[in-house]
Write a protein that holds these residues in place. Structure first.
Motif, short mmCIF file in Angstrom:
data_model
loop_
_atom_site.label_atom_id
_atom_site.label_comp_id
_atom_site.label_asym_id
_atom_site.label_seq_id
_atom_site.Cartn_x
_atom_site.Cartn_y
_atom_site.Cartn_z
N GLU A 1 0.78 -1.21 0.05
CA GLU A 1 0.16 0.00 0.10
C GLU A 1 0.90 1.20 0.09
O GLU A 1 0.51 2.29 -0.72
CB GLU A 1 -1.01 0.03 1.16
N SER B 1 -10.27 -2.54 1.91
CA SER B 1 -10.07 -1.99 0.92
C SER B 1 -10.44 -2.62 -0.42
O SER B 1 -10.39 -1.98 -1.67
CB SER B 1 -8.78 -1.44 0.64
N HIS C 1 -9.04 3.82 5.21
CA HIS C 1 -8.43 3.25 4.05
C HIS C 1 -9.77 2.73 3.04
O HIS C 1 -9.48 3.07 1.66
CB HIS C 1 -7.83 1.70 4.30
N TYR D 1 -1.16 6.52 1.44
CA TYR D 1 -1.75 5.16 0.96
C TYR D 1 -1.78 5.74 -0.79
O TYR D 1 -2.62 6.09 -1.19
CB TYR D 1 -3.33 5.42 1.31
N ARG E 1 -1.26 2.94 -3.20
CA ARG E 1 -1.90 1.99 -4.00
C ARG E 1 -3.42 2.01 -4.13
O ARG E 1 -3.99 1.71 -4.88
CB ARG E 1 -1.33 0.64 -3.65
N ALA E 2 -3.96 2.58 -3.11
CA ALA E 2 -5.45 2.70 -3.07
C ALA E 2 -5.98 3.74 -4.32
O ALA E 2 -7.05 3.41 -4.78
CB ALA E 2 -5.79 3.21 -1.67
#
Length: 912
Positions: A595, A707, A745, A783, A785-786
């Motif tokens: 992440e 997520s 998240h 964060y 990669r979200a």
């Protein structure tokens, strides 16, 4: 009963020290000059594996190599393995003891390594190699009897250890079989050599030298030739001939050239050796043959004598297959070939004695606190009641320390009728089998637990054990109900009870996490940590830490979670323990590193702990780790590796009987197809997923679904399928639930999906607003990669937004967001295309000369590289938007790219 037995702890290494002490060489051992030359010649590789059946002189050759190393000034370490080392936890404990014999304080080394900050993500093998390298002197390490070990975690560690070892460290390993430690690869790379069984056999000249050294035996040249022919150079058989040649019958057999099978010949020779001993020596040999290890007090107790010490010394001196095996020279063992013969002979001659001898040995070991040996001998005596008593006492330590494989191994030794009388022991067996995913084996023990009742003064609470089974079976409601009402505020005087209470606190903490009550969850998990510390239970302690880190990650505190993981996995416990709970820590760390966009460290952690993760019964953790690794491979342009990772994960989920994990992996396949533009394939896969068990409005979110779950997958499917209304309905409901539960998240991911949905619906204003909300939540924790996981649609949105921000100038209060966005945008040029045609990278276009572009095209290209949108470029150059589009089309054609992102990459990679 002594203090060691009462406390449930092993005494000081009174019996286990033999494992890290080199045995004493046989007085009549032949120096294997040719083999030693191979092992120590000019081109000798750093790894030597000695392969041969029992009786081929493997240990003797190891000892000669050790003497050679010490004569050259090398520091040596020794480790003898046995069946107990199939428990990875116990194996690594013995490794640490071996390191300590070198003069290295392994625990202090770990602390110092961590304090310097250089070992945060180092694997256990890298740590060990590092400690040996820092020792500053050449080292030779000897591992005997590797054939006892088949545990995949242990073998994986050895593979890595031998592959990464420094040249100043030499490894000498012996075993009856060649295990899966990738020796062929090391041999091809000139890193290893294998000494095979046929090479271990004595040559004719070595047989000659052997008998020449045995001056008490006169042998003619003809007899030497006959012995070599009869034994084919098998060292154990040659040694038996030395001991048996006083027999006229043996001499006569040499003259007649009697042809015996090897087993028949050794039994014939051993029988002659035994019969020529004095009667009291014969009796001693036969009755002590049931022992794997023996010491004079044990033998005296078994035989009701007082002369065992003198007899053992005499046997060793005469070379009668007896060897000292510990540093204090108090423990002995028989050679495997001679021991087998003696046990067979004892069973045939006086079978009625065998059980009583085992019973006496068991009683002695029990009083000394040697629980495993006591359990072994009680079981062989058929005394299942005292065996079960010892097992229950020993299991009080094994389970809290995470020695689940050892509990599993011994669980078969106790009959069910004994277990029915001991619910506390059943509890501990259930713990082990549940966490080892032994589903079929578990059911009979669960039936016993369901019929039992917990009493306050008993040790082993069926409710807690069944609660753990329920969690591992994905029945969270049942798990919570089973432990509801158990008081965790009052400490117990029992170590195992405090361990159970820590598990209760962890279970409650997880239930609260799933319900979105994070502050209460963290308090429960902190209570679990305290109870684990009181109990000295590394197993539950790791779960407490891992769940706390995941709670932080869910709440938007990714960096704090990473710190917690790094501290937990680089401390002394992580190097001293190897259990399912350690695998959970590793899985969470992989997911957190991913992440944070730290791919290399994530892959390193996964590689280090992969075998442990595979063997552990941890469905939620399995999902977050394998999903992260698959996405890393996709992001690096390695779709085949991504698919292989998902396939392995699905196989593990199927074997573990985890249908929810299988659904999550299926939804991951849907995501991959959607982002690669394969919408029809995505719909087909989605149509096959059984969603009847999903409860999207329950308000409960498991750690593997924080997520990415079925609801988010359906939202994505609606977005890419053009069903904007359904996408918005699901999005808004899910967002309200995520906000209410404090799931930051999850909110980031939902806002990112909302931004894409709004853009596809043509609502740029709301798309930008949703992106701003995602960035505002993602930036503080990093964060990455979200957002990046949503592919090129999100990339375009961020590029346009970054260009707009650059044109407007950043406001001071938003510098954190701008810095985070700049880092994400900078990564676009370095990542390989995630989804290229047919899952393959496109060929790199040929270089393009700047002169090929018109002046206007050069101006527009410069603005593109500065992440400006078409509208911004039009305003800057005072042209229409259609004019900008016309020139951009020409720019793409000349660069050989398809879109703005690829154009930026082309310039960054120097193709212009």
């Amino acid at each position: 009963m002594n203090e060691g037995t009462r406390s449930g702890h092993f005494p000081a290494r009174s019996i286990a020290s033999h494992k890290t002490s080199a045995p004493k060489p046989h007085r009549h051992a032949v120096k294997r000059q040719q083999l030693l030359l191979r092992m120590f010649g000019a081109m000798a590789p750093p790894v030597v594996f000695i392969h041969g059946p029992a009786g081929h002189g493997k240990t003797s050759l190891l000892l000669q190599a050790r003497s050679h190393c010490e004569a050259q000034g090398m520091t040596t370490g020794w480790l003898s393995l046995d069946a107990a080392n199939n428990d990875a936890n116990r194996f690594f404990g013995d490794v640490q003891e071996m390191v300590a014999t070198l003069g290295i304080d392994s625990h202090a080394s770990i602390r110092n390594h961590d304090a310097r900050g250089s070992g945060e993500d180092a694997s256990r093998a890298a740590w060990l190699v590092g400690q040996l390298r820092e020792f500053g002197r050449p080292i030779a390490l000897f591992i005997d009897d590797l054939h006892f070990v088949g545990d995949r975690v242990v073998l994986s560690f050895l593979r890595e250890l031998l592959a990464s070892s420094a040249d100043a460290i030499r490894w000498f390993i012996a075993g009856r079989v060649v295990p899966d430690i990738r020796l062929p690869r090391l041999v091809v790379g000139d890193r290893a050599t294998i000494i095979r069984p046929e090479e271990l056999r004595f040559s004719a000249s070595e047989v000659h030298r052997f008998f020449a050294a045995a001056s008490e035996v006169e042998v003619s040249e003809a007899e030497l030739r006959a012995i070599h022919a009869a034994t084919d150079g098998w060292p154990a058989a040659v040694q038996l001939y030395r001991l048996a040649l006083d027999s006229p019958q043996v001499r006569a057999s040499l003259a007649t050239g009697s042809d015996h099978h090897v087993r028949e010949m050794t039994d014939y020779l051993a029988d002659n050796v035994l019969m020529r001993q004095e009667r009291h020596i014969q009796s001693f040999l036969l009755r002590t043959s049931i022992l794997d290890r023996m010491t004079a007090p044990l033998c005296d107790f078994m035989l009701q004598t007082q002369d065992s010490n003198d007899i053992l010394a005499t046997l060793e001196r005469t070379g009668l297959f007896v060897r000292r095996i510990d540093s204090d020279q108090q423990w002995f063992t028989y050679h495997a070939v001679f021991s087998r013969f003696l046990r067979d002979h004892l069973q045939a001659a006086t079978p009625e004695q065998v059980a009583d001898l085992h019973r006496r040995a068991a009683c002695w070991h029990r009083e000394e606190g040697h629980f495993e040996d006591a359990l072994h001998h009680f079981s062989l005596a058929g005394d299942h009641a005292p065996a079960a008593d010892v097992f229950e006492l020993w299991a009080d330590r094994l389970v809290p320390d995470g020695h689940m494989a050892t509990v599993n191994r011994w669980s078969d030794s106790v009959p069910m009728e004994e277990l029915e009388q001991r619910p506390g022991l059943v509890v501990k067996i259930v713990w082990a089998l549940a966490f080892l995913s032994q589903h079929r084996k578990l059911e009979p023990f669960l039936r016993l637990l369901r019929a039992s009742h917990y009493e306050a003064d008993s040790v082993g609470d069926p409710r807690v054990a069944m609660s753990m089974v329920a969690i591992l079976g994905d029945d969270l409601a049942k798990s919570y109900a089973l432990v509801d009402g158990i008081d965790t505020d009052t400490l117990s005087s029992s170590r195992f009870r405090n361990f159970e209470l820590s598990a209760v606190a962890n279970a409650r903490g997880y239930h609260l996490m799933v319900s979105g009550r994070y502050q209460e969850a963290l308090r429960q998990l902190e209570r679990g940590r305290v109870l684990s510390e009181v109990a000295g239970a590394t197993f539950t302690l790791a779960y407490s830490i891992g769940k706390s880190a995941l709670a932080l990650m869910s709440q938007g505190q990714l960096q704090e979670a990473l710190v917690l993981y790094r501290k937990a996995l680089s401390g002394p416990r992580a190097y001293g323990e190897e259990s399912q709970s350690t695998a959970c820590l590793a899985c969470g760390f992989v997911a957190a590193l991913y992440e944070a966009d730290e791919f290399e460290q994530a892959l390193e952690q996964f590689r280090q702990y992969r075998e442990l993760i595979i063997s552990a019964g941890i469905h939620d953790y399995l999902v977050i780790a394998y999903r992260a690794v698959a996405r890393i491979h996709d992001s690096r342009g390695e779709p085949q590796l991504a698919l292989e990772t998902l396939e392995e994960a699905e196989q593990l989920a199927f074997a573990g009987q985890w249908p929810r994990a299988l659904r999550l992996f299926a939804w991951e396949r849907v995501r991959r197809e959607l982002l690669s533009g394969q919408h029809e394939r995505a719909r087909i896969i989605a149509g096959r997923i059984d969603t009847s068990a999903d409860r999207p409005d329950s308000g409960q979110v498991r750690l593997s679904e924080d997520s990415e779950d079925g609801t988010l997958a359906r939202i994505r499917l609606c977005i890419h399928g053009g069903d904007a209304r359904e996408a918005q309905r699901l999005l808004q409901a899910c967002l309200r639930s995520a906000v209410a539960g404090g799931r930051v998240h999850r909110q980031i991911k939902l806002h990112a999906l909302n931004a894409i949905a709004r853009r596809k619906a043509g609502n740029d204003f709301h798309a930008r607003h949703a992106l701003e909300q995602a960035l505002a939540l993602a930036a503080p924790g990093g964060y990455a990669r979200a957002l990046l996981d949503e592919g090129e649609a999100m990339t375009r949105l961020m590029l346009e937004y970054f260009g707009a921000r650059a044109a407007q100038g950043a406001r001071p209060q938003e510098r954190g967001v701008d810095a985070f966005l700049a880092r994400l945008v900078a990564s676009f040029g370095s990542e390989r295309s995630e989804h290229s045609e047919a899952g393959r990278d496109l060929p790199a276009p040929s270089p393009v000369r700047l002169e090929e572009f018109t002046e206007r095209e050069q101006q527009i290209l410069a603005q593109i590289v500065n992440y400006m949108s078409n509208e911004q470029i039009a305003a800057q150059l005072v042209v229409t938007r259609d004019t900008v589009k016309f020139h951009i089309k020409n720019i793409y054609a000349k660069l050989g790219v398809r879109n703005r992102l690829e154009a930026i990459r082309a310039v960054r990679q120097g193709r212009l």
